[in-house]
Write a protein that holds these residues in place. Structure first.
Motif, short mmCIF file in Angstrom:
data_model
loop_
_atom_site.label_atom_id
_atom_site.label_comp_id
_atom_site.label_asym_id
_atom_site.label_seq_id
_atom_site.Cartn_x
_atom_site.Cartn_y
_atom_site.Cartn_z
N ILE A 86 0.83 -1.20 0.00
CA ILE A 86 0.00 0.00 0.00
C ILE A 86 0.87 1.26 0.00
O ILE A 86 0.60 2.23 -0.73
CB ILE A 86 -0.95 0.01 1.22
N VAL A 87 1.94 1.25 0.81
CA VAL A 87 2.84 2.40 0.88
C VAL A 87 3.47 2.66 -0.48
O VAL A 87 3.59 3.81 -0.93
CB VAL A 87 3.91 2.19 1.96
N LEU A 88 3.88 1.61 -1.17
CA LEU A 88 4.45 1.78 -2.51
C LEU A 88 3.43 2.38 -3.47
O LEU A 88 3.75 3.25 -4.28
CB LEU A 88 4.96 0.44 -3.05
N ASP A 89 2.21 1.90 -3.39
CA ASP A 89 1.14 2.45 -4.23
C ASP A 89 0.93 3.94 -3.96
O ASP A 89 0.88 4.76 -4.88
CB ASP A 89 -0.17 1.69 -3.99
N VAL A 90 0.80 4.29 -2.69
CA VAL A 90 0.52 5.68 -2.30
C VAL A 90 1.69 6.59 -2.64
O VAL A 90 1.51 7.77 -2.97
CB VAL A 90 0.19 5.76 -0.79
N SER A 91 2.91 6.05 -2.59
CA SER A 91 4.10 6.88 -2.82
C SER A 91 4.35 7.16 -4.30
O SER A 91 5.30 7.87 -4.65
CB SER A 91 5.34 6.19 -2.24
N GLY A 92 3.51 6.61 -5.16
CA GLY A 92 3.67 6.88 -6.59
C GLY A 92 4.55 5.89 -7.31
O GLY A 92 5.08 6.21 -8.39
N PHE A 93 4.72 4.70 -6.75
CA PHE A 93 5.54 3.67 -7.40
C PHE A 93 4.97 3.34 -8.78
O PHE A 93 3.77 3.15 -8.95
CB PHE A 93 5.57 2.41 -6.53
N ILE A 94 5.84 3.27 -9.77
CA ILE A 94 5.43 2.99 -11.15
C ILE A 94 5.66 1.50 -11.42
O ILE A 94 6.80 1.03 -11.40
CB ILE A 94 6.24 3.83 -12.16
N LYS A 95 4.58 0.75 -11.65
CA LYS A 95 4.73 -0.69 -11.86
C LYS A 95 5.27 -0.96 -13.26
O LYS A 95 5.15 -0.14 -14.18
CB LYS A 95 3.38 -1.39 -11.67
#
Length: 474
Positions: free
Chosen positions: A400-409
């Motif tokens: 979730i933290v990666l998602d919220v931080s703007g991580f680009i998959k």
């Protein structure tokens, strides 16, 4: 003439019996399969789901959460059933034998990327459902093999130092298996640039090889200490007694915080190495940690015999805290320091493997002294239940933290793209400050842990005296 009761170290005391090398090797081998499979799941499943399968970090974290929660739920069930099993293979080894094939099969299926639909959205949710189902099935098979295996320790010997020695062999094989799996990852990384092909080869090879150590353990060991009275109490009453055991609560918390630090690190380190340090593969870093850890296992075991488990834990955790804190401040161009910190972390990782499980065998003896029953399966499953729920939530929050931080998959089968500063900061916090806090809490708990080596010797002596009296009276 009054006879003097035998001491806990007397040769007439069954608790002082020494195990043969062949028994220790066979017992240790039983955890090699778990080491091979667990290390790949810990280090690789999150990045496999985001890079090879193309799921976003939130969905990938949810897959891991569902698997861990189900793993936690089935632990008490299988623990109770294994306590009550009667078989010519023993109540623990029979479970290992019959669950071995499903264990290997479902591990293999986790590393496939099936195509369900040409519609990207439908295919994404179908993949998510597939990985959730396979994760549930694998965790069931894993528990059916590994939980009865871990409950074998106090059934093979009652000797304090022999149990520590058994756990040294166990985790030597476990870490040895993990080193082998990581070394395969290094080799296969050189042979292909396609993440889907890489993980397919890894999953297939490790699934096939995981069967052999299980069979070695089943055929090379035999339970020696069992109680016939564990069924006399209702299940919920047993669980209540277990939860009310104060030293057991300490062990649960020590294990939880030690492994929370380890699981957070293993989940995030592939992203740290690839995105922050700009390296193509993370397998080398993981290989260094595990190689140092296996070398230190026997060193810590010897030191434990002289200084005790508390001292060993404090020394190992001190190294680990330095390593975790250093990763947060690591410059992006200092790959040499990254490898050095990985080696330092291995000193502490070894104690996280060795000390909590050695402590748990003492709890089983204390409970037998108080209740007259041996309930290894209940204690082991209840400990792992709480640990897995906590770790599942921790890994889910990382996603979730990666998602919220703007991580680009990444696109399925493609390398991870460059990440924004916000995602890089989130990765560094997850690998540095968060595990460090967990390790410090673990140190505080170990300091207050109430069972010393001397107290455990008294417990064994009282157990021996009670069994001697019961034998005379009967």
């Amino acid at each position: 003439m009054v006879k003097t009761p035998p001491s806990a170290n007397s040769p007439n005391d069954p608790s002082s019996e020494k195990l043969s090398l062949s028994t220790k090797l066979a017992y240790g081998a039983g955890d090699m399969s778990a080491g091979m499979t667990t290390i790949l799941l810990a280090f690789s499943l999150m990045i496999f789901l985001t890079q090879a399968a193309g799921l976003d970090p939130g969905l990938a974290g949810t897959v891991l959460l569902i698997g861990k929660v189900w793993d936690a739920i089935n632990d008490p069930i299988i623990g109770i059933l294994s306590d009550r099993t009667r078989s010519r293979w023993g109540r623990r080894r029979s479970w290992m034998l019959f669950a071995s094939i499903p264990f290997a099969l479902f591990f293999f299926l986790q590393w496939l990327v099936p195509h369900f639909s040409d519609n990207p959205e439908i295919d994404r949710w179908a993949l998510f459902t597939y990985y959730c189902i396979i994760s549930i099935l694998f965790q069931t098979a894993y528990t059916a093999v590994n939980l009865p295996y871990t409950a074998l320790t106090p059934e093979l010997t009652q000797d304090y130092n022999e149990r520590t020695s058994l756990n040294s062999f166990r985790f030597a094989f476990s870490i040895g298996g993990s080193i082998f799996a990581l070394a395969l990852g290094v080799v296969f990384t050189q042979l292909t640039d396609n993440p889907q092909t890489l993980y397919f080869r890894l999953g297939t090879t490790c699934a096939l090889l995981s069967l052999l150590p299980i069979y070695w353990c089943v055929w090379g060991t035999r339970e020696r200490y069992q109680s016939e009275s564990e069924e006399s109490l209702p299940i919920f009453q047993q669980l209540r007694i277990v939860a009310q055991n104060k030293p057991f609560r300490f062990v649960i918390a020590i294990y939880l915080f030690s492994w929370l630090a380890l699981q957070l690190t293993t989940a995030i380190i592939p992203y740290f190495v690839v995105s922050w340090m700009r390296r193509e593969s993370f397998f080398e870093v993981a290989l260094i940690v595990q190689s140092v850890a296996i070398a230190m296992l026997f060193v810590w075991s010897k030191i434990s015999q002289k200084l005790g488990r508390k001292a060993v834990y404090f020394m190992g955790m001190s190294f680990w805290i330095v390593a975790q804190g250093g990763l947060f401040f690591l410059p992006r161009d200092r790959v040499d320091l990254m490898y050095l910190l990985a080696a330092i972390a291995g000193f502490g990782v070894a104690t996280a493997y060795l000390v909590p499980w050695s402590m748990l065998t003492d709890i089983v003896d204390l409970d037998e002294l108080k209740t007259g029953q041996r309930r290894e399966g209940i204690f082991y499953s209840f400990m792992v239940f709480l640990q897995k729920v906590g770790l599942g939530l921790g890994i889910f929050l990382v996603g979730i933290v990666l998602d919220v931080s703007g991580f680009i998959k990444a696109e399925p089968g493609q390398p991870i793209p460059p990440q924004p500063d916000s995602a890089l900061l989130a990765i560094r916090v997850a690998i540095g400050p968060l595990p460090t806090v967990a390790l410090i809490i673990g140190l505080v708990l170990v300091y207050f842990y109430p069972i010393t080596r001397e107290i455990h010797s008294e417990i064994l002596l009282k157990l021996h005296e009670r069994k001697r009296r019961e034998s005379v009276e009967s």
